[in-house]
Design a protein around this motif. Structure first.
Motif, PDB file in Angstrom:
ATOM      1  N   PRO A  13      19.577  20.800 -31.139  1.00  0.00           N
ATOM      2  CA  PRO A  13      18.355  20.708 -30.333  1.00  0.00           C
ATOM      3  C   PRO A  13      17.511  21.971 -30.503  1.00  0.00           C
ATOM      4  N   TRP A  14      16.727  22.019 -31.586  1.00  0.00           N
ATOM      5  CA  TRP A  14      15.948  23.218 -31.884  1.00  0.00           C
ATOM      6  C   TRP A  14      14.920  23.516 -30.804  1.00  0.00           C
ATOM      7  N   GLN A  15      14.644  24.789 -30.586  1.00  0.00           N
ATOM      8  CA  GLN A  15      13.549  25.190 -29.703  1.00  0.00           C
ATOM      9  C   GLN A  15      12.877  26.433 -30.280  1.00  0.00           C
ATOM     10  N   HIS A  16      11.540  26.450 -30.190  1.00  0.00           N
ATOM     11  CA  HIS A  16      10.786  27.585 -30.684  1.00  0.00           C
ATOM     12  C   HIS A  16      11.027  28.787 -29.781  1.00  0.00           C
ATOM     13  N   VAL A  17      11.029  29.966 -30.354  1.00  0.00           N
ATOM     14  CA  VAL A  17      11.415  31.183 -29.643  1.00  0.00           C
ATOM     15  C   VAL A  17      10.606  31.416 -28.363  1.00  0.00           C
ATOM     16  N   LEU A  18       9.347  31.003 -28.332  1.00  0.00           N
ATOM     17  CA  LEU A  18       8.545  31.245 -27.128  1.00  0.00           C
ATOM     18  C   LEU A  18       8.936  30.339 -25.971  1.00  0.00           C
ATOM     19  N   GLU A  19       9.663  29.265 -26.249  1.00  0.00           N
ATOM     20  CA  GLU A  19      10.122  28.382 -25.166  1.00  0.00           C
ATOM     21  C   GLU A  19      11.170  29.058 -24.282  1.00  0.00           C
TER      22      GLU A  19
END
Length: 238
Positions: A225-231
């Motif tokens: 479940p990838w998430q962008h660092v700013l999330e």
């Protein structure tokens, strides 16, 4: 967020790392007075170096496992907020250096919390662990806070250990203090610019394509479940 963080004294452990350097930049832009603890730059190139804001912060080159040094730094800074991101963050590396992984991720977390015991002022402490702290039951849903802690590999086990240590501090020692507030953030599979770590799928892909090589997918049947660092960072700040 600017109303909350502007002119506040903030300590980030692991500020030269991937997530730590992005958090450093965000807080700097919000007008915070930021200090950071890191032992080394974890990658080359280094996102922290590229930011070129070292002169705008107070930088401490110390090992999170040195409890006396961490005590001294926290006492010197008198932070309003602490974001604890310092860690050995790579699962693959934990097999090569299991003992160091346990020390850094578990005992390092204890050192940060222990350093707050002498603070007389209000301090909010955000401890960052990992979604790998849960026992892997190969579920098709995301893990929840009520799920059981676990971890077969040293990295995951070290993060579960950190969770137990944090919970112990909060419910026993820190419960007697009314000025220290602790929260935990559990993120995982974070991607984004500035991540040049080895044995991570997105940087590995870019390196392979850059050199016109085939990409080695170490766990092709896994779902992430990838998430962008700013999330996750926005979650830590909130």
């Amino acid at each position: 967020m600017e109303k909350v963080f502007k002119n506040k004294k903030i300590l980030i452990t692991g500020h030269s790392g991937f997530k730590g350097s992005w958090l450093l930049l965000w807080l700097h832009q919000l007008g915070a007075i930021v200090s950071g603890i890191s032992l080394y730059h974890p990658s080359n190139p280094s996102h922290y170096r590229i930011l070129n804001i070292k002169s705008s912060i107070k930088n401490y080159k110390e090992d999170i496992n040195n409890s006396e040094k961490i005590d001294k730094i926290v006492n010197e800074i008198q932070p309003d907020f602490i974001f604890h991101l310092a860690a050995q963050p790579i699962v693959h590396e934990s097999y090569a250096s299991p003992l160091q992984t346990f020390k850094t991720n578990a005992i390092g977390s204890a050192n940060v919390l222990n350093a707050t015991l002498k603070l007389k002022k209000k301090c909010v402490v955000i401890m960052i662990t990992s979604d790998k702290c849960y026992e892997n039951i190969e579920t098709f849903r995301g893990y929840r806070e009520i799920d059981r802690l676990g971890g077969i590999d040293p990295y995951s086990a070290s993060k579960a250990s950190a969770e137990i240590i944090i919970n112990s501090y909060v419910k026993s020692i820190l419960s007697m203090k009314k000025n220290i507030y602790v929260g935990i953030g559990r993120a995982g599979n974070v991607i984004g610019g500035g991540d040049w770590a080895k044995k991570r799928i997105v940087p590995d892909c870019v390196r392979s394509w850059k050199n016109n090589k085939k990409v080695e997918i170490r766990n092709p049947i896994s779902t992430r479940p990838w998430q962008h660092v700013l999330e996750p960072l926005s979650g830590y700040l909130l």
